[in-house]
Design an enzyme around this catalytic site. Structure first.
Site, short mmCIF file in Angstrom:
data_model
loop_
_atom_site.label_atom_id
_atom_site.label_comp_id
_atom_site.label_asym_id
_atom_site.label_seq_id
_atom_site.Cartn_x
_atom_site.Cartn_y
_atom_site.Cartn_z
N CYS A 51 2.44 1.93 -4.87
CA CYS A 51 2.25 0.49 -4.70
C CYS A 51 1.91 -0.18 -6.02
O CYS A 51 2.28 -1.34 -6.25
CB CYS A 51 1.21 0.17 -3.63
SG CYS A 51 -0.33 1.05 -3.74
N ILE B 287 -4.13 4.60 0.68
CA ILE B 287 -4.60 4.93 2.02
C ILE B 287 -5.70 5.97 1.97
O ILE B 287 -6.66 5.92 2.74
CB ILE B 287 -3.43 5.44 2.88
CG1 ILE B 287 -2.31 4.41 2.93
CG2 ILE B 287 -3.90 5.78 4.29
CD1 ILE B 287 -0.97 5.00 3.36
N PHE C 152 0.84 -1.20 0.00
CA PHE C 152 0.00 0.00 0.00
C PHE C 152 0.87 1.25 0.00
O PHE C 152 2.07 1.20 0.33
CB PHE C 152 -0.94 0.00 1.20
CG PHE C 152 -0.24 0.07 2.53
CD1 PHE C 152 -0.03 1.28 3.18
CD2 PHE C 152 0.22 -1.09 3.15
CE1 PHE C 152 0.62 1.34 4.41
CE2 PHE C 152 0.87 -1.04 4.38
CZ PHE C 152 1.07 0.18 5.01
N CYS C 153 0.25 2.36 -0.36
CA CYS C 153 0.92 3.66 -0.36
C CYS C 153 -0.14 4.75 -0.20
O CYS C 153 -1.30 4.44 0.05
CB CYS C 153 1.74 3.86 -1.63
SG CYS C 153 0.74 3.82 -3.14
N THR C 154 0.22 5.99 -0.38
CA THR C 154 -0.70 7.09 -0.09
C THR C 154 -1.92 7.10 -1.01
O THR C 154 -3.06 7.09 -0.55
CB THR C 154 0.03 8.44 -0.22
OG1 THR C 154 1.20 8.43 0.60
CG2 THR C 154 -0.88 9.59 0.22
#
Length: 278
Positions: A193, A215, A186-188
């Protein structure tokens, strides 16, 4: 007595799309003209692999800009996450052309076709609750310090460019143990990702997943009572961090070191010399 004037809030749109752009310079010039006419602010980055950025403006201006971007090659399903702000989160508008829309420096990858399987928030919760799933936070260490998913591995990177070397070392350990695990990343907002799952699949791992929309979409859609997120999410604008519902968080940026810190706590600035009195 007339009511005081209240300016309309800014609409903030974080967007990206991996797509094949034959001439990103020409597309960028068109966007510079349009953004000037719409009086938007923020940054858009174009490359042969697609588009990435965050922009802000009036609701109508952002709607018009997003509608235009969706007409670009391969961008009909552009990923966009919206928020609002009382003030402009950026000082000016920049449209840039670069080699990558998010720099990984890992050679030729095609995230549009190689990325891992997308999961929506509910399916993501079920996946990362499984103890056999390895969960990896693809963001940098200073972002992870603000918040992350419980149990996620922090690679401790200072830059996204550091991620391939970290993963190659991590993958070697997995192979030495004879493991080919399920990996969730996952990433922002989804872009890092998506690109890093393409990297991992290119390294021979096939059971790879990532959080659709990152996220930010998770915090927007997942009720806090069911959330597996801990803390806040660092964002790259003047809000600094957001929480569930994408509400402004409790972090600020240190003017000395540029790192995020909670406003209600003392910040141990790495650039502060304790021998010098303020």
């Amino acid at each position: 007595m007339p009511a005081p004037f209240t300016p309309a809030p800014f609409t903030i749109a974080a967007l990206y799309r991996f797509a094949a752009f034959a001439d990103p310079d020409q597309l960028a010039q068109q966007l510079r003209v349009l953004c000037g006419e719409l009086k938007t602010c923020g940054t858009l980055i174009l490359a042969k692999e697609g588009i990435n950025g965050t922009v802000a403006g009036s609701e109508d201006a952002i709607a018009a800009l997003i509608a235009h971007i969706r007409t670009l090659p391969g961008c009909a399903e552009l990923d966009v996450k919206y928020a609002t702000g009382a003030e402009a989160p950026f000082a000016r508008m920049k449209v840039k052309v670069k080699r990558e829309i998010v720099t990984l420096d890992a050679g030729e990858l095609d995230p549009a076709s190689q990325a891992g399987h997308h999961l929506d928030p509910e399916a993501w919760n079920a996946l990362i609750a499984d103890p056999d799933t390895i969960v990896i936070d693809t963001r940098n260490a200073y972002e992870v310090s603000v918040g992350s998913f419980d149990g996620a591995i922090d690679p401790g990177t200072r830059s996204f460019r550091d991620f391939p070397a970290w993963f190659d070392g991590f993958a070697e350990k997995l192979r030495d143990e004879g493991r080919t695990p399920r990996i969730a990343m996952f990433c922002t907002g989804g872009i890092r990702c998506e690109k890093s799952t393409a990297l991992i699949r290119a390294r021979g791992f096939d059971d790879v997943y990532h959080l659709r929309g990152g996220i930010l979409r998770y915090l927007e859609e997942m009720p806090e009572s069911q959330s597996r997120w801990q803390g806040e999410c660092y964002v790259f604008d003047e809000r600094v961090a957001v929480g569930h519902g994408l509400k402004a968080g409790s972090h600020g940026l240190c003017r000395a070191c540029g790192l995020p810190h909670r406003l209600d706590e003392d910040h141990a600035c790495p650039r502060r010399n304790p021998t010098i009195s303020p």
